[in-house]
Design a protein around this motif. Sequence first.
Motif, PDB file in Angstrom:
ATOM      1  N   UNK A 233      15.932  47.567  47.657  1.00 50.43           N
ATOM      2  CA  UNK A 233      14.712  48.384  47.551  1.00 50.43           C
ATOM      3  C   UNK A 233      13.861  47.968  46.350  1.00 50.43           C
ATOM      4  N   UNK A 234      12.573  47.709  46.570  1.00 51.05           N
ATOM      5  CA  UNK A 234      11.646  47.355  45.509  1.00 51.05           C
ATOM      6  C   UNK A 234      11.786  45.932  45.009  1.00 51.05           C
ATOM      7  N   UNK A 235      12.482  45.085  45.758  1.00 45.85           N
ATOM      8  CA  UNK A 235      12.715  43.710  45.323  1.00 45.85           C
ATOM      9  C   UNK A 235      12.689  42.781  46.529  1.00 45.85           C
ATOM     10  N   UNK A 236      12.417  41.519  46.272  1.00 44.37           N
ATOM     11  CA  UNK A 236      12.515  40.507  47.325  1.00 44.37           C
ATOM     12  C   UNK A 236      13.899  39.878  47.352  1.00 44.37           C
ATOM     13  N   UNK A 237      14.769  40.351  46.473  1.00 44.74           N
ATOM     14  CA  UNK A 237      16.113  39.792  46.372  1.00 44.74           C
ATOM     15  C   UNK A 237      16.951  40.184  47.586  1.00 44.74           C
ATOM     16  N   UNK A 238      17.553  39.193  48.211  1.00 45.56           N
ATOM     17  CA  UNK A 238      18.398  39.437  49.380  1.00 45.56           C
ATOM     18  C   UNK A 238      19.809  39.805  48.947  1.00 45.56           C
ATOM     19  N   UNK A 239      20.398  40.746  49.667  1.00 46.69           N
ATOM     20  CA  UNK A 239      21.789  41.136  49.467  1.00 46.69           C
ATOM     21  C   UNK A 239      22.556  40.677  50.693  1.00 46.69           C
ATOM     22  N   UNK A 240      23.551  39.828  50.494  1.00 43.69           N
ATOM     23  CA  UNK A 240      24.352  39.314  51.602  1.00 43.69           C
ATOM     24  C   UNK A 240      25.778  39.816  51.430  1.00 43.69           C
ATOM     25  N   UNK A 241      26.322  40.409  52.493  1.00 43.44           N
ATOM     26  CA  UNK A 241      27.709  40.861  52.503  1.00 43.44           C
ATOM     27  C   UNK A 241      28.438  40.151  53.635  1.00 43.44           C
ATOM     28  N   UNK A 242      29.712  39.868  53.419  1.00 41.47           N
ATOM     29  CA  UNK A 242      30.529  39.189  54.419  1.00 41.47           C
ATOM     30  C   UNK A 242      31.818  39.972  54.616  1.00 41.47           C
ATOM     31  N   UNK A 243      32.179  40.176  55.871  1.00 44.00           N
ATOM     32  CA  UNK A 243      33.456  40.800  56.194  1.00 44.00           C
ATOM     33  C   UNK A 243      34.050  40.090  57.397  1.00 44.00           C
ATOM     34  N   UNK A 244      35.357  40.145  57.495  1.00 46.65           N
ATOM     35  CA  UNK A 244      36.069  39.564  58.633  1.00 46.65           C
ATOM     36  C   UNK A 244      36.794  40.679  59.374  1.00 46.65           C
ATOM     37  N   UNK A 245      36.868  40.541  60.684  1.00 45.19           N
ATOM     38  CA  UNK A 245      37.617  41.495  61.498  1.00 45.19           C
ATOM     39  C   UNK A 245      39.081  41.075  61.443  1.00 45.19           C
ATOM     40  N   UNK A 246      39.889  41.929  60.843  1.00 42.41           N
ATOM     41  CA  UNK A 246      41.311  41.652  60.681  1.00 42.41           C
ATOM     42  C   UNK A 246      42.126  42.715  61.397  1.00 42.41           C
ATOM     43  N   UNK A 247      43.343  42.402  61.695  1.00 41.34           N
ATOM     44  CA  UNK A 247      44.233  43.386  62.311  1.00 41.34           C
ATOM     45  C   UNK A 247      45.608  43.235  61.695  1.00 41.34           C
ATOM     46  N   UNK A 248      46.179  44.342  61.377  1.00 44.48           N
ATOM     47  CA  UNK A 248      47.528  44.348  60.844  1.00 44.48           C
ATOM     48  C   UNK A 248      48.133  45.706  61.090  1.00 44.48           C
ATOM     49  N   UNK A 249      49.399  45.768  61.021  1.00 46.41           N
ATOM     50  CA  UNK A 249      50.040  47.058  61.233  1.00 46.41           C
ATOM     51  C   UNK A 249      51.377  47.076  60.515  1.00 46.41           C
ATOM     52  N   UNK A 250      51.849  48.279  60.328  1.00 48.75           N
ATOM     53  CA  UNK A 250      53.194  48.489  59.795  1.00 48.75           C
ATOM     54  C   UNK A 250      53.740  49.723  60.487  1.00 48.75           C
TER      55      UNK A 250
ATOM     56  N   UNK B  69      32.519  48.288  57.921  1.00 44.03           N
ATOM     57  CA  UNK B  69      31.509  49.159  57.318  1.00 44.03           C
ATOM     58  C   UNK B  69      30.846  48.410  56.171  1.00 44.03           C
ATOM     59  N   UNK B  70      29.515  48.490  56.110  1.00 44.02           N
ATOM     60  CA  UNK B  70      28.740  47.820  55.076  1.00 44.02           C
ATOM     61  C   UNK B  70      27.952  48.862  54.293  1.00 44.02           C
ATOM     62  N   UNK B  71      27.897  48.719  52.978  1.00 47.80           N
ATOM     63  CA  UNK B  71      27.101  49.604  52.130  1.00 47.80           C
ATOM     64  C   UNK B  71      25.714  49.019  51.922  1.00 47.80           C
ATOM     65  N   UNK B  72      24.690  49.782  52.266  1.00 50.30           N
ATOM     66  CA  UNK B  72      23.311  49.289  52.191  1.00 50.30           C
ATOM     67  C   UNK B  72      22.494  49.940  51.088  1.00 50.30           C
ATOM     68  N   UNK B  73      23.081  50.856  50.338  1.00 54.75           N
ATOM     69  CA  UNK B  73      22.329  51.538  49.297  1.00 54.75           C
ATOM     70  C   UNK B  73      21.146  52.272  49.889  1.00 54.75           C
ATOM     71  N   UNK B  74      19.956  52.049  49.339  1.00 58.35           N
ATOM     72  CA  UNK B  74      18.745  52.717  49.798  1.00 58.35           C
ATOM     73  C   UNK B  74      18.051  51.979  50.951  1.00 58.35           C
ATOM     74  N   UNK B  75      18.563  50.838  51.356  1.00 58.49           N
ATOM     75  CA  UNK B  75      17.918  50.066  52.429  1.00 58.49           C
ATOM     76  C   UNK B  75      18.002  50.818  53.758  1.00 58.49           C
ATOM     77  N   UNK B  76      16.902  50.830  54.494  1.00 60.70           N
ATOM     78  CA  UNK B  76      16.905  51.480  55.799  1.00 60.70           C
ATOM     79  C   UNK B  76      16.799  50.470  56.945  1.00 60.70           C
ATOM     80  N   UNK B  77      16.761  49.179  56.597  1.00 56.94           N
ATOM     81  CA  UNK B  77      16.715  48.116  57.603  1.00 56.94           C
ATOM     82  C   UNK B  77      17.664  47.001  57.209  1.00 56.94           C
ATOM     83  N   UNK B  78      18.188  46.347  58.212  1.00 61.20           N
ATOM     84  CA  UNK B  78      19.024  45.162  58.028  1.00 61.20           C
ATOM     85  C   UNK B  78      18.205  43.985  58.529  1.00 61.20           C
ATOM     86  N   UNK B  79      17.999  43.004  57.665  1.00 62.09           N
ATOM     87  CA  UNK B  79      17.208  41.841  58.063  1.00 62.09           C
ATOM     88  C   UNK B  79      17.918  41.028  59.144  1.00 62.09           C
TER      89      UNK B  79
END
Length: 87
Positions: free
Chosen positions: A20-37, A47-57
């Motif tokens: 918000x208020x910046x041209x700076x891009x925020x990039x997040x990376x996650x992998x779909x993993x599976x495990x059990x016990x 789940x991704x945290x976007x802060x105040x952003x209301x759009x995903x580029x």
Amino acid sequence: GTGSNADGIGARVYLTTRIEGSDKALVQVQAVLAGSSYLSMDSTDLEFGLGQSDRIDEIQVLWPSGRQQTLRDVDADQVLLIEEPDA
């Protein structure tokens, strides 16, 4: 009808948004993993945290099959079900 596996295990997801208020891009990376016990299992939901952003580029999914999928200009605060496209 998925190319790899129904739960997308092994897929890598890259999410790009603007701070918000910046041209700076925020990039997040996650992998779909599976495990059990004993009596438990990890969730395959991401789940991704976007802060105040209301759009995903951009959301880019790299599937285990090698396919790539890109979604652009996506509203925040929603649950998406993304399926691997056919070849």
